[in-house]
Design a protein around this motif. Structure first.
Motif, mmCIF file in Angstrom:
data_model
loop_
_atom_site.group_PDB
_atom_site.id
_atom_site.type_symbol
_atom_site.label_atom_id
_atom_site.label_comp_id
_atom_site.label_asym_id
_atom_site.label_seq_id
_atom_site.Cartn_x
_atom_site.Cartn_y
_atom_site.Cartn_z
ATOM 1 N N TYR A 1 18.248 12.206 -14.699
ATOM 2 C CA TYR A 1 19.939 12.178 -14.777
ATOM 3 C C TYR A 1 20.034 13.662 -14.730
ATOM 4 O O TYR A 1 20.915 14.108 -13.453
ATOM 5 N N ALA A 2 19.553 14.044 -15.477
ATOM 6 C CA ALA A 2 18.875 15.550 -14.995
ATOM 7 C C ALA A 2 19.048 16.586 -13.661
ATOM 8 O O ALA A 2 19.565 17.082 -13.626
ATOM 9 N N ASP B 1 19.689 18.507 -8.460
ATOM 10 C CA ASP B 1 19.363 18.287 -7.073
ATOM 11 C C ASP B 1 20.929 18.253 -5.940
ATOM 12 O O ASP B 1 20.539 18.426 -4.622
ATOM 13 N N SER B 2 21.702 17.412 -6.695
ATOM 14 C CA SER B 2 23.342 17.300 -6.198
ATOM 15 C C SER B 2 23.951 18.709 -6.239
ATOM 16 O O SER B 2 24.871 18.992 -5.268
ATOM 17 N N GLN B 3 23.253 19.428 -7.160
ATOM 18 C CA GLN B 3 24.055 21.046 -6.853
ATOM 19 C C GLN B 3 23.468 22.432 -5.462
ATOM 20 O O GLN B 3 23.633 22.999 -5.473
#
Length: 112
Positions: free
Chosen positions: A102-103, A108-110
């Protein structure tokens, strides 16, 4: 000692539950510390010293000198890291892997 732990916890705007998670103890244990029914372990004192940026002597009421906050260090972020690490330690191996995934997804989404 009891009032010091209470005062320091309130200064950080932490609940007993949040401090208990950071120390890996129960909320009842924090209450016991704050009411002089139980003494913190050395490990708990070291962690509280890091969270509250205060010497163990200050926390225990043996000294009235509290060190000044370290420069170039975000004390609030450090406290959150300690809480996160203790939460991680309480997870089973399967949930630890999920948390790491999850982290990684958050990181990755940042990038987008």
């Amino acid at each position: 000692m009891s009032n010091r732990i209470y005062e320091l916890r309130r200064e950080k705007k932490m609940t007993q539950l949040q401090l208990s998670i950071a120390l890996g103890v129960t909320q009842e244990t924090i209450s016991s510390y704050e009411h002089d029914r139980h003494l913190p372990s050395l490990t708990a004192l070291i962690t509280m010293s890091e969270i509250f940026d205060a010497s163990m002597d200050y926390i225990m009421g043996l000294s009235n000198v509290r060190p000044i906050a370290r420069e170039n260090e975000n004390i609030e972020e450090h406290s959150q890291q300690i809480i996160l690490l203790n939460l991680y330690k309480m997870l089973g191996s399967k949930n630890k892997a999920r948390l790491i995934a999850y982290a990684q997804g958050l990181l990755d989404s940042q990038k987008d």
